[in-house]
Design a protein around this motif. Structure first.
Motif, PDB file in Angstrom:
ATOM      1  N   ARG A 179       0.821  -1.213   0.000  1.00 49.16           N
ATOM      2  CA  ARG A 179       0.000   0.000   0.000  1.00 49.16           C
ATOM      3  C   ARG A 179       0.859   1.268   0.000  1.00 49.16           C
ATOM      4  N   ALA A 180       0.210   2.361  -0.410  1.00 50.44           N
ATOM      5  CA  ALA A 180       0.834   3.679  -0.353  1.00 50.44           C
ATOM      6  C   ALA A 180       0.890   4.134   1.111  1.00 50.44           C
ATOM      7  N   PRO A 181       1.830   4.981   1.460  1.00 47.29           N
ATOM      8  CA  PRO A 181       2.845   5.591   0.580  1.00 47.29           C
ATOM      9  C   PRO A 181       4.112   4.760   0.421  1.00 47.29           C
ATOM     10  N   ASP A 182       4.200   3.634   1.168  1.00 46.90           N
ATOM     11  CA  ASP A 182       5.446   2.856   1.151  1.00 46.90           C
ATOM     12  C   ASP A 182       5.762   2.301  -0.232  1.00 46.90           C
ATOM     13  N   ASN A 183       4.715   1.968  -1.022  1.00 48.17           N
ATOM     14  CA  ASN A 183       4.976   1.342  -2.320  1.00 48.17           C
ATOM     15  C   ASN A 183       5.569   2.304  -3.341  1.00 48.17           C
ATOM     16  N   ALA A 184       5.623   3.606  -3.028  1.00 52.46           N
ATOM     17  CA  ALA A 184       6.206   4.575  -3.958  1.00 52.46           C
ATOM     18  C   ALA A 184       7.690   4.299  -4.201  1.00 52.46           C
ATOM     19  N   GLN A 185       8.359   3.693  -3.227  1.00 52.01           N
ATOM     20  CA  GLN A 185       9.793   3.430  -3.354  1.00 52.01           C
ATOM     21  C   GLN A 185      10.091   2.189  -4.191  1.00 52.01           C
ATOM     22  N   ASP A 186       9.089   1.352  -4.429  1.00 53.96           N
ATOM     23  CA  ASP A 186       9.351   0.070  -5.086  1.00 53.96           C
ATOM     24  C   ASP A 186       9.846   0.232  -6.522  1.00 53.96           C
ATOM     25  N   ALA A 187       9.229   1.148  -7.272  1.00 56.07           N
ATOM     26  CA  ALA A 187       9.633   1.334  -8.666  1.00 56.07           C
ATOM     27  C   ALA A 187      11.079   1.832  -8.750  1.00 56.07           C
ATOM     28  N   VAL A 188      11.464   2.738  -7.856  1.00 57.32           N
ATOM     29  CA  VAL A 188      12.837   3.254  -7.841  1.00 57.32           C
ATOM     30  C   VAL A 188      13.807   2.130  -7.489  1.00 57.32           C
ATOM     31  N   ARG A 189      13.452   1.352  -6.490  1.00 64.92           N
ATOM     32  CA  ARG A 189      14.318   0.243  -6.072  1.00 64.92           C
ATOM     33  C   ARG A 189      14.493  -0.771  -7.196  1.00 64.92           C
ATOM     34  N   LEU A 190      13.405  -1.037  -7.915  1.00 67.26           N
ATOM     35  CA  LEU A 190      13.484  -1.990  -9.019  1.00 67.26           C
ATOM     36  C   LEU A 190      14.385  -1.452 -10.127  1.00 67.26           C
ATOM     37  N   ARG A 191      14.253  -0.168 -10.466  1.00 64.95           N
ATOM     38  CA  ARG A 191      15.116   0.404 -11.503  1.00 64.95           C
ATOM     39  C   ARG A 191      16.587   0.306 -11.103  1.00 64.95           C
ATOM     40  N   ASN A 192      16.884   0.555  -9.836  1.00 65.92           N
ATOM     41  CA  ASN A 192      18.268   0.478  -9.373  1.00 65.92           C
ATOM     42  C   ASN A 192      18.813  -0.945  -9.471  1.00 65.92           C
ATOM     43  N   LEU A 193      17.979  -1.918  -9.118  1.00 74.30           N
ATOM     44  CA  LEU A 193      18.432  -3.310  -9.206  1.00 74.30           C
ATOM     45  C   LEU A 193      18.613  -3.755 -10.652  1.00 74.30           C
ATOM     46  N   VAL A 194      17.757  -3.290 -11.542  1.00 69.47           N
ATOM     47  CA  VAL A 194      17.911  -3.608 -12.962  1.00 69.47           C
ATOM     48  C   VAL A 194      19.210  -3.000 -13.496  1.00 69.47           C
ATOM     49  N   ALA A 195      19.508  -1.779 -13.070  1.00 69.42           N
ATOM     50  CA  ALA A 195      20.770  -1.154 -13.475  1.00 69.42           C
ATOM     51  C   ALA A 195      21.959  -1.953 -12.946  1.00 69.42           C
ATOM     52  N   GLU A 196      21.861  -2.403 -11.697  1.00 70.38           N
ATOM     53  CA  GLU A 196      22.930  -3.232 -11.126  1.00 70.38           C
ATOM     54  C   GLU A 196      23.089  -4.527 -11.911  1.00 70.38           C
ATOM     55  N   ALA A 197      21.967  -5.137 -12.276  1.00 68.16           N
ATOM     56  CA  ALA A 197      22.020  -6.376 -13.061  1.00 68.16           C
ATOM     57  C   ALA A 197      22.716  -6.128 -14.403  1.00 68.16           C
TER      58      ALA A 197
END
Length: 371
Positions: free
Chosen positions: A32-50
């Protein structure tokens, strides 16, 4: 995919050796919001790391690197944050990708290997306490997959099944003076034989506790014509139709599910108490970890939300706190509990997820030893 999709056959496929690199990406998510707002950013960072890991790995060819990145991009585009649970797991190789939403947290991780990292999936499935529900009458049979999150309809092995419709025989009524009872007709018997056959196939492929919901005559006839009903851990004598929804069914199942869960918890407590008295007991993360590695654990009980970050030193586990980060040598493990659960199941050990604080005096984790 959800936890209940992890059948033994699919797990075997995921663990199979495949051409390097097979990429596994895991991360915690929020419902749920507002915590889920960080998920997209975290995913982009992990994809960049990959991507950086793939670029820097000399074992990865140019073709394989481009193919895996393309599959990972397709997976990310398909992630539905509206369905987020406690963690996200993405698998990708040169030929495919899979997305898993899990009701159990997992640490941030990018792993390149020759097989997928399955420990978080296995632990999440163990914690979900999966079960099957068969909704039954003489005219229909619907299968539902149950987890700690609820019920959902299953479409496999022919389910949902509908009995062939035949018009009443007027000649029978003229000759005998009645029409056959719904549950005494050969048509009903044949239909429930078909239900039993398909249900046995489901249970063989993915064994789980089974609950039956239907009128008493229907349940009785299923007992009479087949074998699958004999495995049921709970029965609810309540009429259902082909249109009965999952929430409606779950409401009727409530008392039976609660009874099953309480009996299961009581059985686990009894086995732990007996083991403690007979000195065939291990308590705490390090003791249970050693017992599992040595194949001595017959039952492992773990609190539902227990997790721990540890350092492995001389084969023993030392808690290091949540501030620790994974080390290059792999000696710091963020998801050691998930790893332990997977190892226990691999060695044929029974794993039981119990209520939080029920093992507070044993370090949140305990085992009954085989020897």
């Amino acid at each position: 995919m959800d936890t209940d999709a992890l059948t033994p056959g699919l797990l075997q496929e995921l663990r199979a050796t495949r051409p390097y690199p097979a990429l596994s990406l895991t991360m915690p998510t929020h419902r749920r919001a507002p915590d889920n707002a960080q998920d997209a950013v975290r995913l982009r960072n992990l994809v960049a790391e990959a991507g950086n890991r793939l670029d820097a790995d000399p074992r990865v060819t140019h073709e394989a690197r481009a193919a895996v990145k393309a599959q990972l991009d397709r997976a990310v585009a398909e992630v539905d944050q509206r369905r987020a649970l406690e963690s996200l797991v993405i698998f990708a190789d040169a030929d495919e990708y899979q997305i898993w939403q899990l009701p159990r947290t997992a640490p941030e991780r990018v792993v390149l290997s020759d097989s997928y990292l399955t420990r978080n999936l296995v632990a999440a499935k163990a914690g979900a306490r999966l079960f099957w529900v068969l909704s039954l009458s003489a005219e229909h049979a619907s299968l539902f997959s149950g987890t700690s999150e609820g019920l959902r309809p299953e479409h496999r092995n022919g389910f949902p099944l509908t009995a062939p419709h035949e018009e009443p025989n007027p000649q029978r009524k003229e000759q005998i003076g009645d029409t056959p009872s719904t549950y005494s007709s050969e048509d009903a018997r044949n239909f429930l034989r078909s239900v039993d056959e398909q249900l046995r196939a489901v249970l063989a492929a993915d064994p789980r506790p089974l609950f039956l919901v239907g009128l008493a005559p229907a349940l009785s006839l299923l007992d009479e014509v087949g074998e699958s009903a004999k495995q049921a851990v709970g029965r609810v004598a309540k009429g259902t139709t082909a249109d009965t929804t999952a929430p409606e069914l779950l409401k009727e199942l409530g008392p039976a599910l609660e009874d099953w869960r309480e009996k299961t918890a009581s059985r686990i407590r009894g086995r732990l108490d007996k083991a403690h008295s007979s000195r065939s007991f291990a308590g705490g993360l390090d003791e249970v970890w050693l017992a599992v590695r040595e194949g001595r654990a017959g039952l492992v009980a773990v609190e539902e939300h227990f997790d721990e970050t540890v350092r492995i030193t001389d084969g023993h586990l030392e808690p290091v706190g949540t501030e620790a980060t994974p080390s290059e040598d792999g000696q710091i493990r963020e998801d050691i509990v998930d790893e332990l659960v997977e190892a226990a199941l691999d060695k044929g050990c029974e794993v039981a997820v119990v209520a939080d604080d029920s093992l507070a005096h044993h370090g949140r984790l305990a085992a009954v030893l085989r020897f």
